[in-house]
Design a protein around this motif. Structure first.
Motif, PDB file in Angstrom:
ATOM      1  N   ALA A   1       7.333 -15.458  -3.806  1.00  0.00           N
ATOM      2  CA  ALA A   1       6.806 -16.282  -4.895  1.00  0.00           C
ATOM      3  C   ALA A   1       5.321 -16.610  -4.698  1.00  0.00           C
ATOM      4  CB  ALA A   1       7.641 -17.557  -5.015  1.00  0.00           C
ATOM      5  N   GLU A   2       4.971 -17.892  -4.735  1.00  0.00           N
ATOM      6  CA  GLU A   2       3.565 -18.285  -4.727  1.00  0.00           C
ATOM      7  C   GLU A   2       2.895 -18.146  -3.366  1.00  0.00           C
ATOM      8  OE1 GLU A   2       3.305 -22.187  -6.322  1.00  0.00           O
ATOM      9  OE2 GLU A   2       3.948 -21.584  -8.340  1.00  0.00           O
ATOM     10  N   ARG A   3       3.664 -17.857  -2.324  1.00  0.00           N
ATOM     11  CA  ARG A   3       3.046 -17.654  -1.001  1.00  0.00           C
ATOM     12  C   ARG A   3       2.315 -16.322  -0.918  1.00  0.00           C
ATOM     13  NH1 ARG A   3       6.814 -17.336   3.408  1.00  0.00           N
ATOM     14  NH2 ARG A   3       4.988 -17.736   4.710  1.00  0.00           N
ATOM     15  N   LEU A   4       2.575 -15.424  -1.870  1.00  0.00           N
ATOM     16  CA  LEU A   4       2.039 -14.064  -1.817  1.00  0.00           C
ATOM     17  C   LEU A   4       1.363 -13.700  -3.124  1.00  0.00           C
ATOM     18  CD1 LEU A   4       1.889 -11.119  -0.617  1.00  0.00           C
ATOM     19  CD2 LEU A   4       4.149 -10.760  -1.664  1.00  0.00           C
ATOM     20  N   TYR A   5       0.172 -13.070  -3.013  1.00  0.00           N
ATOM     21  CA  TYR A   5      -0.451 -12.420  -4.158  1.00  0.00           C
ATOM     22  C   TYR A   5      -0.307 -10.923  -3.927  1.00  0.00           C
ATOM     23  CZ  TYR A   5      -3.844 -10.620  -7.464  1.00  0.00           C
ATOM     24  OH  TYR A   5      -4.447  -9.915  -8.477  1.00  0.00           O
ATOM     25  N   CYS A   6       0.321 -10.228  -4.867  1.00  0.00           N
ATOM     26  CA  CYS A   6       0.651  -8.820  -4.705  1.00  0.00           C
ATOM     27  C   CYS A   6       0.253  -8.089  -5.981  1.00  0.00           C
ATOM     28  CB  CYS A   6       2.159  -8.695  -4.441  1.00  0.00           C
ATOM     29  SG  CYS A   6       2.750  -7.068  -4.026  1.00  0.00           S
ATOM     30  N   ALA A   7      -0.613  -7.084  -5.883  1.00  0.00           N
ATOM     31  CA  ALA A   7      -1.112  -6.426  -7.093  1.00  0.00           C
ATOM     32  C   ALA A   7      -1.429  -4.963  -6.832  1.00  0.00           C
ATOM     33  CB  ALA A   7      -2.351  -7.144  -7.609  1.00  0.00           C
ATOM     34  N   LEU A   8      -1.373  -4.168  -7.893  1.00  0.00           N
ATOM     35  CA  LEU A   8      -1.770  -2.763  -7.838  1.00  0.00           C
ATOM     36  C   LEU A   8      -3.264  -2.684  -8.108  1.00  0.00           C
ATOM     37  CD1 LEU A   8       1.218  -1.411  -9.903  1.00  0.00           C
ATOM     38  CD2 LEU A   8       0.724  -0.699  -7.560  1.00  0.00           C
ATOM     39  N   SER A   9      -4.029  -2.270  -7.101  1.00  0.00           N
ATOM     40  CA  SER A   9      -5.463  -2.105  -7.299  1.00  0.00           C
ATOM     41  C   SER A   9      -5.773  -0.705  -7.819  1.00  0.00           C
ATOM     42  CB  SER A   9      -6.228  -2.360  -6.004  1.00  0.00           C
ATOM     43  OG  SER A   9      -5.748  -1.527  -4.976  1.00  0.00           O
ATOM     44  N   LYS A  10      -4.940   0.250  -7.506  1.00  0.00           N
ATOM     45  CA  LYS A  10      -4.904   1.586  -8.086  1.00  0.00           C
ATOM     46  C   LYS A  10      -3.436   1.876  -8.365  1.00  0.00           C
ATOM     47  CE  LYS A  10      -8.798   3.498  -5.381  1.00  0.00           C
ATOM     48  NZ  LYS A  10      -9.714   3.905  -6.470  1.00  0.00           N
ATOM     49  N   PRO A  11      -3.117   2.866  -9.173  1.00  0.00           N
ATOM     50  CA  PRO A  11      -1.698   3.159  -9.412  1.00  0.00           C
ATOM     51  C   PRO A  11      -0.923   3.451  -8.135  1.00  0.00           C
ATOM     52  CG  PRO A  11      -3.072   4.303 -11.011  1.00  0.00           C
ATOM     53  CD  PRO A  11      -4.012   3.710  -9.996  1.00  0.00           C
ATOM     54  N   PHE A  12      -1.643   3.899  -7.082  1.00  0.00           N
ATOM     55  CA  PHE A  12      -0.970   4.275  -5.836  1.00  0.00           C
ATOM     56  C   PHE A  12      -1.312   3.339  -4.673  1.00  0.00           C
ATOM     57  CE2 PHE A  12      -4.556   6.959  -6.987  1.00  0.00           C
ATOM     58  CZ  PHE A  12      -5.448   6.765  -5.940  1.00  0.00           C
ATOM     59  N   TYR A  13      -1.978   2.200  -4.935  1.00  0.00           N
ATOM     60  CA  TYR A  13      -2.272   1.175  -3.928  1.00  0.00           C
ATOM     61  C   TYR A  13      -1.567  -0.122  -4.315  1.00  0.00           C
ATOM     62  CZ  TYR A  13      -6.497   3.535  -1.965  1.00  0.00           C
ATOM     63  OH  TYR A  13      -7.386   4.377  -1.368  1.00  0.00           O
ATOM     64  N   LEU A  14      -0.719  -0.641  -3.442  1.00  0.00           N
ATOM     65  CA  LEU A  14      -0.140  -1.966  -3.636  1.00  0.00           C
ATOM     66  C   LEU A  14      -0.685  -2.872  -2.550  1.00  0.00           C
ATOM     67  CD1 LEU A  14       1.818  -3.795  -5.196  1.00  0.00           C
ATOM     68  CD2 LEU A  14       3.613  -3.101  -3.594  1.00  0.00           C
ATOM     69  N   GLU A  15      -1.397  -3.932  -2.948  1.00  0.00           N
ATOM     70  CA  GLU A  15      -2.101  -4.786  -2.005  1.00  0.00           C
ATOM     71  C   GLU A  15      -1.414  -6.138  -1.854  1.00  0.00           C
ATOM     72  OE1 GLU A  15      -6.239  -4.690  -2.060  1.00  0.00           O
ATOM     73  OE2 GLU A  15      -6.360  -2.619  -2.751  1.00  0.00           O
ATOM     74  N   PHE A  16      -1.414  -6.651  -0.629  1.00  0.00           N
ATOM     75  CA  PHE A  16      -0.780  -7.925  -0.291  1.00  0.00           C
ATOM     76  C   PHE A  16      -1.820  -8.847   0.335  1.00  0.00           C
ATOM     77  CE2 PHE A  16       2.387  -4.651  -0.189  1.00  0.00           C
ATOM     78  CZ  PHE A  16       3.607  -5.234  -0.527  1.00  0.00           C
ATOM     79  N   ILE A  17      -2.000 -10.043  -0.247  1.00  0.00           N
ATOM     80  CA  ILE A  17      -2.845 -11.046   0.379  1.00  0.00           C
ATOM     81  C   ILE A  17      -2.172 -12.411   0.226  1.00  0.00           C
ATOM     82  CG2 ILE A  17      -5.012  -9.779   0.035  1.00  0.00           C
ATOM     83  CD1 ILE A  17      -5.624 -11.626  -2.322  1.00  0.00           C
ATOM     84  N   ASN A  18      -2.749 -13.403   0.857  1.00  0.00           N
ATOM     85  CA  ASN A  18      -2.240 -14.766   0.763  1.00  0.00           C
ATOM     86  C   ASN A  18      -2.165 -15.207  -0.699  1.00  0.00           C
ATOM     87  OD1 ASN A  18      -2.433 -17.815   0.687  1.00  0.00           O
ATOM     88  ND2 ASN A  18      -2.419 -17.540   2.900  1.00  0.00           N
ATOM     89  N   GLY A  19      -1.122 -15.953  -1.035  1.00  0.00           N
ATOM     90  CA  GLY A  19      -0.940 -16.414  -2.405  1.00  0.00           C
ATOM     91  C   GLY A  19      -2.072 -17.277  -2.920  1.00  0.00           C
ATOM     92  N   LYS A  20      -2.861 -17.867  -2.033  1.00  0.00           N
ATOM     93  CA  LYS A  20      -4.011 -18.665  -2.462  1.00  0.00           C
ATOM     94  C   LYS A  20      -5.208 -17.790  -2.802  1.00  0.00           C
ATOM     95  CE  LYS A  20      -2.690 -22.741   0.228  1.00  0.00           C
ATOM     96  NZ  LYS A  20      -3.057 -23.669   1.329  1.00  0.00           N
ATOM     97  N   GLY A  21      -5.089 -16.508  -2.467  1.00  0.00           N
ATOM     98  CA  GLY A  21      -6.179 -15.586  -2.745  1.00  0.00           C
ATOM     99  C   GLY A  21      -5.945 -14.850  -4.051  1.00  0.00           C
ATOM    100  N   SER A  22      -6.983 -14.363  -4.618  1.00  0.00           N
ATOM    101  CA  SER A  22      -7.055 -13.481  -5.784  1.00  0.00           C
ATOM    102  C   SER A  22      -8.525 -13.483  -6.131  1.00  0.00           C
ATOM    103  CB  SER A  22      -6.221 -13.959  -6.975  1.00  0.00           C
ATOM    104  OG  SER A  22      -6.856 -15.006  -7.680  1.00  0.00           O
ATOM    105  N   LYS A  23      -8.962 -12.491  -6.865  1.00  0.00           N
ATOM    106  CA  LYS A  23     -10.363 -12.478  -7.259  1.00  0.00           C
ATOM    107  C   LYS A  23     -10.695 -13.674  -8.157  1.00  0.00           C
ATOM    108  CE  LYS A  23     -11.323  -7.527  -6.886  1.00  0.00           C
ATOM    109  NZ  LYS A  23     -11.900  -6.346  -7.580  1.00  0.00           N
TER     110      LYS A  23
END
Length: 277
Positions: A181-203
């Motif tokens: 949930a909110e502990r994780l920020y998870c996003a596709l930066s390219k169709p073939f890259y799935l990135e994981f950072i702290n939920g408090k992070g995002s651009k």
């Protein structure tokens, strides 16, 4: 569209790959010169999924000394001194869950810690990433790490897949969003890259922090991007500009769109027409 849209931007935030950079991962001379002129009237801030080490060359080419958003927003670094200003690390339990998930499914996994790139074996995916970022990774066993807090982790599928579809990453994204949930920020930066950072992070969160530090209000911030990992930044900015090469799902959530693609100096063209005085 005219310059009245955003009279005097205090900050212009710019993604790198697919936005400022051409497809060969280079900056054109036109882009460099346009940003140098823009920097005389506002603060130009690079906002990238790359590590600080992986983007520093481009910052230096332009001659910027402003804070830099890197690792998709997990870190903000001082562009003049290279020191970390803000950082939100991915918790150890999420890192462990991610590499075990990837290992069980044969998906390439890698992570950044203290500015260094690590993975458990060299693969087509690791070689692609090293070549596209000019970084050199280190072989390791994540099972032996005492501290699994990392700046960013990635799952990567080979971009050479003929179908161009990467359902494993969509499945992984759904699974981890449900688990953490909110502990994780998870996003596709390219169709073939799935990135994981702290939920408090995002651009978006990082751009809010940069604006607060610089005392620039939200309505005087403009942002350019092309990917789904740019959405939080684009939606936070008072003016959001999607690249013409961005997917429709990004374009429809922005206020403006460049006429030209990243390979045609789309950012420079837009800035010259609507921002420069």
């Amino acid at each position: 569209m005219n310059k009245i849209t955003l009279k005097n931007p205090g900050i212009v935030a710019l993604d790198l790959d697919g936005t400022l950079l051409k497809s060969d991962h280079t900056l054109s001379q036109r882009t460099i010169e346009t940003l140098r002129v823009l920097e005389k009237q506002c603060r130009v801030v690079i906002s990238t999924g790359r590590s600080y080490e992986g983007m520093k060359h481009f910052k230096d080419q332009i001659g910027l000394e402003n804070p830099v958003i890197c690792y998709n927003g997990a870190m903000i670094a001082d562009g003049r001194t290279d020191k970390i200003l803000h950082q939100w690390l991915l918790p150890s339990d999420i890192t462990r869950a991610a590499y075990e998930y990837a290992r069980e499914r044969g998906i390439h996994f890698q992570a950044f810690q203290d500015g260094e790139l690590y993975f458990e074996k060299k693969t087509e995916e690791s070689e692609y990433y090293e070549a596209s970022t000019a970084l050199q990774g280190h072989l390791t066993s994540f099972d032996h790490w005492e501290n699994l807090e990392v700046t960013k982790a990635l799952m990567i599928i080979s971009p050479s897949r003929s179908s161009g579809d990467f359902p494993e990453l969509h499945e992984a994204r759904s699974y981890f969003k449900e688990q953490f949930a909110e502990r994780l920020y998870c996003a596709l930066s390219k169709p073939f890259y799935l990135e994981f950072i702290n939920g408090k992070g995002s651009k978006g969160n990082a751009l809010h922090q940069v604006g607060t530090d610089m005392q620039v209000s939200q309505d005087r911030i403009a942002a350019f991007g092309d990917g789904f990992n740019d959405l939080e930044m684009l939606e936070y900015a008072g003016m959001s500009v999607a690249m013409s090469n961005a997917p429709q799902g990004v374009k429809e959530r922005c206020t403006h769109e460049t006429e030209l693609s990243n390979d045609e100096d789309g950012v420079a063209d837009f800035i010259e027409k609507y921002f420069l005085r």
